[in-house]
Enzyme design. Structure first.
Site, PDB file in Angstrom:
ATOM      1  N   ILE A 107     -21.612   4.990 -58.688  1.00 34.42           N
ATOM      2  CA  ILE A 107     -21.559   5.807 -57.460  1.00 34.42           C
ATOM      3  C   ILE A 107     -20.483   5.239 -56.539  1.00 34.42           C
ATOM      4  CG2 ILE A 107     -22.867   6.643 -55.458  1.00 34.42           C
ATOM      5  CD1 ILE A 107     -25.468   5.947 -57.077  1.00 34.42           C
TER       6      ILE A 107
ATOM      7  N   ASP B 143     -11.325  -0.505 -52.319  1.00 31.08           N
ATOM      8  CA  ASP B 143     -10.910   0.685 -51.564  1.00 31.08           C
ATOM      9  C   ASP B 143     -10.319   1.655 -52.578  1.00 31.08           C
ATOM     10  OD1 ASP B 143      -9.403   2.533 -50.010  1.00 31.08           O
ATOM     11  OD2 ASP B 143      -9.307   1.079 -48.369  1.00 31.08           O
TER      12      ASP B 143
ATOM     13  N   ASN C 155     -18.037  10.287 -54.975  1.00 32.87           N
ATOM     14  CA  ASN C 155     -18.574  10.661 -53.658  1.00 32.87           C
ATOM     15  C   ASN C 155     -17.766  10.091 -52.500  1.00 32.87           C
ATOM     16  OD1 ASN C 155     -20.881  11.214 -51.634  1.00 32.87           O
ATOM     17  ND2 ASN C 155     -20.735   8.968 -51.624  1.00 32.87           N
TER      18      ASN C 155
ATOM     19  N   TYR D 205      -8.264  17.742 -43.991  1.00 32.09           N
ATOM     20  CA  TYR D 205      -9.551  17.464 -44.649  1.00 32.09           C
ATOM     21  C   TYR D 205      -9.885  18.623 -45.593  1.00 32.09           C
ATOM     22  CZ  TYR D 205     -14.467  16.614 -45.590  1.00 32.09           C
ATOM     23  OH  TYR D 205     -15.666  16.415 -46.230  1.00 32.09           O
TER      24      TYR D 205
ATOM     25  N   LYS E 211     -10.347  18.688 -49.761  1.00 35.63           N
ATOM     26  CA  LYS E 211     -11.538  19.162 -50.479  1.00 35.63           C
ATOM     27  C   LYS E 211     -11.229  20.395 -51.338  1.00 35.63           C
ATOM     28  CE  LYS E 211     -14.455  15.951 -49.384  1.00 35.63           C
ATOM     29  NZ  LYS E 211     -15.135  15.132 -50.401  1.00 35.63           N
TER      30      LYS E 211
ATOM     31  N   VAL F 103     -24.080  17.670 -43.335  1.00 31.71           N
ATOM     32  CA  VAL F 103     -25.055  16.642 -43.731  1.00 31.71           C
ATOM     33  C   VAL F 103     -25.001  15.524 -42.686  1.00 31.71           C
ATOM     34  CG1 VAL F 103     -25.891  15.182 -45.614  1.00 31.71           C
ATOM     35  CG2 VAL F 103     -24.348  17.087 -46.134  1.00 31.71           C
TER      36      VAL F 103
HETATM   37  P1  NDP Z   1     -20.496   8.581 -44.973  1.00 33.94           P
HETATM   38  O1  NDP Z   1     -19.419   8.266 -43.993  1.00 33.94           O
HETATM   39  O2  NDP Z   1     -21.899   8.297 -44.584  1.00 33.94           O
HETATM   40  O3  NDP Z   1     -20.199   7.868 -46.372  1.00 33.94           O
HETATM   41  C1  NDP Z   1     -18.898   7.791 -46.895  1.00 33.94           C
HETATM   42  C2  NDP Z   1     -18.898   6.770 -48.016  1.00 33.94           C
HETATM   43  O4  NDP Z   1     -17.601   6.748 -48.613  1.00 33.94           O
HETATM   44  C3  NDP Z   1     -19.191   5.372 -47.517  1.00 33.94           C
HETATM   45  O5  NDP Z   1     -20.043   4.725 -48.430  1.00 33.94           O
HETATM   46  C4  NDP Z   1     -17.822   4.707 -47.486  1.00 33.94           C
HETATM   47  O6  NDP Z   1     -18.008   3.333 -47.775  1.00 33.94           O
HETATM   48  C5  NDP Z   1     -17.116   5.415 -48.657  1.00 33.94           C
HETATM   49  N1  NDP Z   1     -15.675   5.435 -48.483  1.00 33.94           N
HETATM   50  C6  NDP Z   1     -14.956   6.122 -47.567  1.00 33.94           C
HETATM   51  N2  NDP Z   1     -13.649   5.877 -47.710  1.00 33.94           N
HETATM   52  C7  NDP Z   1     -13.539   4.991 -48.737  1.00 33.94           C
HETATM   53  C8  NDP Z   1     -12.438   4.338 -49.343  1.00 33.94           C
HETATM   54  N3  NDP Z   1     -11.190   4.537 -48.928  1.00 33.94           N
HETATM   55  N4  NDP Z   1     -12.670   3.496 -50.378  1.00 33.94           N
HETATM   56  C9  NDP Z   1     -13.937   3.289 -50.812  1.00 33.94           C
HETATM   57  N5  NDP Z   1     -15.024   3.883 -50.281  1.00 33.94           N
HETATM   58  C10 NDP Z   1     -14.814   4.718 -49.245  1.00 33.94           C
HETATM   59  O7  NDP Z   1     -20.323  10.130 -45.306  1.00 33.94           O
HETATM   60  P2  NDP Z   1     -21.083  11.107 -46.331  1.00 33.94           P
HETATM   61  O8  NDP Z   1     -22.134  10.427 -47.070  1.00 33.94           O
HETATM   62  O9  NDP Z   1     -21.404  12.327 -45.577  1.00 33.94           O
HETATM   63  O10 NDP Z   1     -19.854  11.470 -47.286  1.00 33.94           O
HETATM   64  C11 NDP Z   1     -19.908  11.355 -48.690  1.00 33.94           C
HETATM   65  C12 NDP Z   1     -19.064  12.468 -49.299  1.00 33.94           C
HETATM   66  O11 NDP Z   1     -19.642  13.730 -48.950  1.00 33.94           O
HETATM   67  C13 NDP Z   1     -17.621  12.507 -48.801  1.00 33.94           C
HETATM   68  O12 NDP Z   1     -16.778  12.795 -49.892  1.00 33.94           O
HETATM   69  C14 NDP Z   1     -17.631  13.660 -47.807  1.00 33.94           C
HETATM   70  O13 NDP Z   1     -16.369  14.258 -47.676  1.00 33.94           O
HETATM   71  C15 NDP Z   1     -18.636  14.588 -48.469  1.00 33.94           C
HETATM   72  N6  NDP Z   1     -19.247  15.591 -47.618  1.00 33.94           N
HETATM   73  C16 NDP Z   1     -19.919  15.232 -46.477  1.00 33.94           C
HETATM   74  C17 NDP Z   1     -20.500  16.202 -45.684  1.00 33.94           C
HETATM   75  C18 NDP Z   1     -21.176  15.896 -44.387  1.00 33.94           C
HETATM   76  O14 NDP Z   1     -21.365  16.827 -43.568  1.00 33.94           O
HETATM   77  N7  NDP Z   1     -21.601  14.672 -44.137  1.00 33.94           N
HETATM   78  C19 NDP Z   1     -20.463  17.619 -46.083  1.00 33.94           C
HETATM   79  C20 NDP Z   1     -19.704  17.872 -47.275  1.00 33.94           C
HETATM   80  C21 NDP Z   1     -19.164  16.892 -48.021  1.00 33.94           C
HETATM   81  P3  NDP Z   1     -17.222   2.112 -47.139  1.00 33.94           P
HETATM   82  O15 NDP Z   1     -16.938   2.449 -45.717  1.00 33.94           O
HETATM   83  O16 NDP Z   1     -18.144   0.940 -47.323  1.00 33.94           O
HETATM   84  O17 NDP Z   1     -16.018   2.017 -47.983  1.00 33.94           O
HETATM   85  C1  8X3 Z   2     -18.115  18.047 -44.313  1.00 28.11           C
HETATM   86  C2  8X3 Z   2     -18.649  19.298 -43.730  1.00 28.11           C
HETATM   87  O1  8X3 Z   2     -18.089  21.236 -42.195  1.00 28.11           O
HETATM   88  O2  8X3 Z   2     -17.541  19.023 -41.415  1.00 28.11           O
HETATM   89  O3  8X3 Z   2     -17.352  18.266 -45.443  1.00 28.11           O
HETATM   90  O4  8X3 Z   2     -16.258  20.035 -43.142  1.00 28.11           O
HETATM   91  S1  8X3 Z   2     -17.571  19.918 -42.573  1.00 28.11           S
END
Ligand code: NDP
Ligand code: 8X3
Length: 251
Positions: free
Chosen positions: A6, A57, A84, A150, A154, A183
């Site tokens: 993951i 990263d 993810n 962004y 996506k 989310v």
């Molecule tokens: P969070 O910010 O809670 O989690 C993001 C995760 O991604 C963290 O664990 C972070 O870990 C990791 N991450 C970010 N950038 C990097 C990087 N450059 N290298 C390694 N790890 C990275 O957000 P979400 O859980 O919401 O997001 C997860 C996914 O879901 C993303 O792809 C997001 O675009 C997508 N998404 C989110 C939505 C929302 O509304 N929340 C809706 C639709 C999609 P760390 O900082 O430790 O590296």
């Molecule tokens: C995250 C949801 O609506 O902020 O991908 O783009 S939104």
């Protein structure tokens, strides 16, 4: 027992997946940049299953390949890859956006997903099996004001998801795209660079999706019989009808 890798496991959707897959006894490879969060997860989830953590990263390709090469042999047979890791950085018009934010989104959300996939796919091809789950977004289906880069990142994930299905079809590898709406995670904190008041407003006045809802859906998708591949799944909170239509109670 199956092994799941993951990315972005330190928070939000990825962390919820780590907990759920641990409960179901999968071996876990958990990735992220924040080592203290990875250590906490390892300590907690090792009580239930085997856990290996990788701190890197996703934007830095050599680090990605080095990390994945370093996986110990007992974890090397990766059955499920959950792509993810990702975030939005800023919410500005195309004329006002920052180049650093653009780089972070293109490099993290698109190139990072490609690097991790490129490092793992050969092991799946060798085994003639595997499952790749790509976390896209409704932002990859429909653009919204100031979402520009962004959304573009996506849309790219959406295209890569479909492309992977075509290219990997001959190798018996399943590929699914999950596209959530709003989310409640650290997502908005990151997008608004730590402005937690602004971030909280995003989820106020309605019930947003929770990270656990998405983890549950991912688990459902990967536990279908092997001949079943859900290609694409869009999921909104009930209060949200599109990227721009949200039934908020403003009181
Ligand atoms: P969070 O910010 O809670 O989690 C993001 C995760 O991604 C963290 O664990 C972070 O870990 C990791 N991450 C970010 N950038 C990097 C990087 N450059 N290298 C390694 N790890 C990275 O957000 P979400 O859980 O919401 O997001 C997860 C996914 O879901 C993303 O792809 C997001 O675009 C997508 N998404 C989110 C939505 C929302 O509304 N929340 C809706 C639709 C999609 P760390 O900082 O430790 O590296
Ligand atoms: C995250 C949801 O609506 O902020 O991908 O783009 S939104």
């Amino acid at each position: 027992m199956s092994t799941v890798l993951i990315t972005g496991a330190t928070s939000g959707i990825g962390k919820a997946c780590a907990y759920l897959f641990a409960e179901q006894n999968y071996n876990l490879i958990l990735c992220g940049r924040r080592s203290e969060k990875l250590n906490e997860l390892e300590k907690e989830l090792s009580k239930q299953t085997k856990v290996h953590t990788l701190q890197f990263d996703v934007r830095f390709r050599e680090d990605v390949f080095k990390a994945i090469e370093s996986i110990p042999s007992e974890f090397k047979a990766i059955d499920i890859l959950i792509n993810n890791a990702g975030n939005a950085h800023g919410l500005h018009s195309i004329q006002e956006g920052s180049l650093d934010d653009w780089d972070a989104m293109i490099d993290g959300n698109v190139k990072g997903l490609l690097y991790v996939s490129k490092a793992i796919i050969p092991t799946m091809i060798d085994r003639n099996q595997g499952f790749i789950v790509n976390i896209g977004s409704i932002a990859g289906k429909e653009v919204y004001l100031n979402g520009n880069v962004y959304c573009a990142s996506k849309f790219a994930v959406n295209a890569l998801n479909k492309s992977m299905r075509l290219d990997l079809n001959q190798y018996n590898i399943r590929v699914s795209g999950i596209h959530p709406g709003l989310v409640e995670t650290e997502f908005s904190d990151v997008r608004f660079k730590g402005d937690s008041e602004r971030a909280k407003q995003v989820y106020k006045g309605y019930k947003a999706l929770q990270a656990e809802d998405i983890a549950d859906i991912i688990h459902f998708v990967v536990t279908r019989p092997y001949h079943v591949n859900i290609e694409d799944l869009i999921v909104y909170p009930t209060a949200q009808a599109s990227a721009t239509m949200l039934n908020k109670n403003e009181n």
